[in-house]
Write an enzyme that holds these catalytic residues in place. Structure first.
Site, PDB file in Angstrom:
ATOM      1  N   GLY A  80       2.755   2.117  10.870  1.00  0.00           N
ATOM      2  CA  GLY A  80       3.726   3.194  10.676  1.00  0.00           C
ATOM      3  C   GLY A  80       4.458   3.598  11.948  1.00  0.00           C
ATOM      4  O   GLY A  80       5.098   4.651  11.994  1.00  0.00           O
ATOM      5  N   HIS A 104      -9.399   1.157   5.262  1.00  0.00           N
ATOM      6  CA  HIS A 104      -8.092   1.334   5.917  1.00  0.00           C
ATOM      7  C   HIS A 104      -8.262   2.292   7.097  1.00  0.00           C
ATOM      8  O   HIS A 104      -9.058   3.229   7.027  1.00  0.00           O
ATOM      9  CB  HIS A 104      -7.079   1.884   4.906  1.00  0.00           C
ATOM     10  CG  HIS A 104      -5.679   1.854   5.443  1.00  0.00           C
ATOM     11  ND1 HIS A 104      -5.216   2.813   6.307  1.00  0.00           N
ATOM     12  CD2 HIS A 104      -4.672   0.975   5.266  1.00  0.00           C
ATOM     13  CE1 HIS A 104      -3.968   2.514   6.641  1.00  0.00           C
ATOM     14  NE2 HIS A 104      -3.610   1.408   6.011  1.00  0.00           N
ATOM     15  N   GLU A 124      -6.600   4.666   8.090  1.00  0.00           N
ATOM     16  CA  GLU A 124      -6.375   6.090   7.789  1.00  0.00           C
ATOM     17  C   GLU A 124      -7.609   6.711   7.133  1.00  0.00           C
ATOM     18  O   GLU A 124      -7.822   7.915   7.222  1.00  0.00           O
ATOM     19  CB  GLU A 124      -5.114   6.237   6.912  1.00  0.00           C
ATOM     20  CG  GLU A 124      -3.871   6.013   7.749  1.00  0.00           C
ATOM     21  CD  GLU A 124      -2.666   5.470   7.000  1.00  0.00           C
ATOM     22  OE1 GLU A 124      -2.648   5.547   5.754  1.00  0.00           O
ATOM     23  OE2 GLU A 124      -1.744   4.972   7.670  1.00  0.00           O
ATOM     24  N   GLU A 130      -5.192  -5.082  11.002  1.00  0.00           N
ATOM     25  CA  GLU A 130      -4.180  -4.037  11.130  1.00  0.00           C
ATOM     26  C   GLU A 130      -4.417  -3.253  12.421  1.00  0.00           C
ATOM     27  O   GLU A 130      -5.195  -2.283  12.424  1.00  0.00           O
ATOM     28  CB  GLU A 130      -4.280  -3.073   9.953  1.00  0.00           C
ATOM     29  CG  GLU A 130      -3.957  -3.686   8.621  1.00  0.00           C
ATOM     30  CD  GLU A 130      -3.337  -2.655   7.684  1.00  0.00           C
ATOM     31  OE1 GLU A 130      -2.239  -2.899   7.212  1.00  0.00           O
ATOM     32  OE2 GLU A 130      -3.947  -1.601   7.474  1.00  0.00           O
ATOM     33  N   ASN A 169       0.862  -1.185   0.000  1.00  0.00           N
ATOM     34  CA  ASN A 169       0.000   0.000   0.000  1.00  0.00           C
ATOM     35  C   ASN A 169       0.901   1.238   0.000  1.00  0.00           C
ATOM     36  O   ASN A 169       1.494   1.566   1.022  1.00  0.00           O
ATOM     37  CB  ASN A 169      -0.885  -0.055   1.265  1.00  0.00           C
ATOM     38  CG  ASN A 169      -1.699   1.204   1.462  1.00  0.00           C
ATOM     39  OD1 ASN A 169      -1.829   2.031   0.555  1.00  0.00           O
ATOM     40  ND2 ASN A 169      -2.264   1.355   2.656  1.00  0.00           N
ATOM     41  N   TRP A 170       0.986   1.881  -1.141  1.00  0.00           N
ATOM     42  CA  TRP A 170       1.897   3.028  -1.275  1.00  0.00           C
ATOM     43  C   TRP A 170       1.344   4.273  -0.573  1.00  0.00           C
ATOM     44  O   TRP A 170       2.034   5.270  -0.448  1.00  0.00           O
ATOM     45  CB  TRP A 170       2.147   3.343  -2.745  1.00  0.00           C
ATOM     46  CG  TRP A 170       3.003   2.344  -3.462  1.00  0.00           C
ATOM     47  CD1 TRP A 170       3.432   1.124  -3.005  1.00  0.00           C
ATOM     48  CD2 TRP A 170       3.550   2.476  -4.784  1.00  0.00           C
ATOM     49  NE1 TRP A 170       4.197   0.504  -3.943  1.00  0.00           N
ATOM     50  CE2 TRP A 170       4.285   1.299  -5.054  1.00  0.00           C
ATOM     51  CE3 TRP A 170       3.479   3.453  -5.778  1.00  0.00           C
ATOM     52  CZ2 TRP A 170       4.947   1.098  -6.263  1.00  0.00           C
ATOM     53  CZ3 TRP A 170       4.142   3.254  -6.992  1.00  0.00           C
ATOM     54  CH2 TRP A 170       4.864   2.097  -7.224  1.00  0.00           C
ATOM     55  N   LYS A 171       0.078   4.222  -0.166  1.00  0.00           N
ATOM     56  CA  LYS A 171      -0.576   5.388   0.453  1.00  0.00           C
ATOM     57  C   LYS A 171      -0.399   6.616  -0.448  1.00  0.00           C
ATOM     58  O   LYS A 171      -0.510   6.474  -1.652  1.00  0.00           O
ATOM     59  CB  LYS A 171      -0.036   5.607   1.869  1.00  0.00           C
ATOM     60  CG  LYS A 171      -0.110   4.328   2.708  1.00  0.00           C
ATOM     61  CD  LYS A 171       0.145   4.553   4.152  1.00  0.00           C
ATOM     62  CE  LYS A 171       0.029   3.214   4.875  1.00  0.00           C
ATOM     63  NZ  LYS A 171       0.160   3.339   6.311  1.00  0.00           N
ATOM     64  N   GLY A 180       2.840  -1.251   4.342  1.00  0.00           N
ATOM     65  CA  GLY A 180       2.822   0.177   4.020  1.00  0.00           C
ATOM     66  C   GLY A 180       4.227   0.661   3.731  1.00  0.00           C
ATOM     67  O   GLY A 180       4.758   0.475   2.629  1.00  0.00           O
ATOM     68  N   GLY A 181       4.864   1.265   4.744  1.00  0.00           N
ATOM     69  CA  GLY A 181       6.187   1.875   4.586  1.00  0.00           C
ATOM     70  C   GLY A 181       7.194   1.026   3.828  1.00  0.00           C
ATOM     71  O   GLY A 181       7.856   1.519   2.900  1.00  0.00           O
ATOM     72  N   SER A 225       3.622  -2.232  10.409  1.00  0.00           N
ATOM     73  CA  SER A 225       5.083  -2.256  10.564  1.00  0.00           C
ATOM     74  C   SER A 225       5.712  -3.601  10.189  1.00  0.00           C
ATOM     75  O   SER A 225       6.636  -4.072  10.852  1.00  0.00           O
ATOM     76  CB  SER A 225       5.481  -1.846  11.981  1.00  0.00           C
ATOM     77  OG  SER A 225       5.074  -0.501  12.224  1.00  0.00           O
TER      78      SER A 225
HETATM   79  P1  PGA Z   1       2.950   0.162   7.731  1.00  0.00           P
HETATM   80  O1  PGA Z   1       1.480   0.406   7.149  1.00  0.00           O
HETATM   81  O2  PGA Z   1       3.473  -1.112   7.130  1.00  0.00           O
HETATM   82  O3  PGA Z   1       3.744   1.377   7.289  1.00  0.00           O
HETATM   83  O4  PGA Z   1       2.824   0.071   9.198  1.00  0.00           O
HETATM   84  C1  PGA Z   1       0.587  -0.658   7.001  1.00  0.00           C
HETATM   85  C2  PGA Z   1      -0.717  -0.131   6.446  1.00  0.00           C
HETATM   86  O5  PGA Z   1      -1.109   0.984   6.775  1.00  0.00           O
HETATM   87  O6  PGA Z   1      -1.390  -0.804   5.643  1.00  0.00           O
END
Ligand code: PGA
Length: 259
Positions: free
Chosen positions: A176, A100, A102, A170, A12-14, A237-238, A216
């Site tokens: 993150g 998600h 966010e 999650e 997930n590149w966000k 994510g990251g 993470s």
């Molecule tokens: P992260 O994000 O790997 O940076 O913790 C995961 C996500 O939000 O899907």
């Protein structure tokens, strides 16, 4: 007993990177780095404006598919700023992340996620629904939170459709932050979610639903999380913005499918 579902790792590149050129570079590096993707599926979910350039860069990679980070439940109309399923399908998007944390933090409700899920399940696209608690409390209230999210989101979905669902557990506190749930926490939650689904739909269907972990995930912790956490893959994510690291996570999952 090992499940017979196809493992999945989704990047997930966000809201990254900043430019079309940057997205093209990342996708091109990723295509070269993703060499061992046997017995599993990899999904790359860039921001919508970069779908085309990423699609072109990943062309011919048989096990890497395009994903999206959100979608509207209506097909078209007066919904300024929204993106529809037919639009995403026209870019060959095969997976869509829904709910998600966010987006939930920005106001998305379980009811809206449920509408989106129903819309996606009318197509061939695979939905990946995110659930997870904000914090862990000693009285285990977080279990009720996850249970309510799962129940609300799948409300009104038929048995036949449910088996196509992917759920990403999650925990918000792990996203993150560099904090990860322990493999034991992950396994417990996997069983818990499976039980919620089994109560509503029966064990056979529940076992077909893939359950991922996200929060993470790195090249360092992926092995422990997949082997002892017993999940069907990861939502990353990251670490998905670093082609080497992401491909190393993919290799770990692929190696696990062959043990
Ligand atoms: P992260 O994000 O790997 O940076 O913790 C995961 C996500 O939000 O899907």
């Amino acid at each position: 007993m090992k499940k017979l579902t196809l493992p999945l790792v989704i990047g997930n590149w966000k809201m990254n990177p900043q430019t079309n050129e940057g997205a093209k570079r990342l996708a091109t590096t990723l295509k070269k780095a993703l060499t061992r993707v046997d017995g599993m599926v990899v999904v790359v979910a860039p921001p919508t404006p970069f779908l085309d350039v990423v699609k072109v860069a990943l062309t011919d990679h048989k096990r890497v598919f395009l994903g999206a980070q959100n979608v509207h439940w209506e097909k078209l109309g007066a919904f300024t700023g929204e993106i529809s399923l037919p639009m995403l399908e026209s870019f060959s998007v095969k997976y869509i992340i829904l709910g998600h944390s966010e987006r939930r933090r920005a106001g998305e409700s379980d009811e809206e996620i449920n509408k989106k899920l129903k819309a996606v399940l009318k197509t061939e696209v695979t939905p990946i629904v995110c659930v997870g608690e904000t914090t862990r409390d000693k009285s285990a209230h977080y279990l009720n939170i996850v249970e309510n999210q799962v129940r609300s989101v799948v409300g009104g979905i038929s048995k036949a459709k449910l088996e196509r669902l992917v759920i990403a557990y999650e925990p918000v506190w792990a996203i993150g932050t560099g904090l990860t749930a322990t493999a034991e926490n992950v396994y417990e939650m996997r069983l818990f979610i499976e039980k919620i689904l089994a109560d509503a739909y029966g064990r056979t269907i529940a076992r077909k639903v893939r359950i991922l972990y996200g929060g993470s995930v790195t090249a360092q912790n992926a092995n422990l999380l997949i082997t002892e956490g017993n999940v069907d893959g990861f939502l990353v994510g990251g670490a998905s913005l670093d082609a080497e690291e992401f491909s190393s996570i993919v290799k770990t999952v692929s190696a696990h499918t062959h043990t």
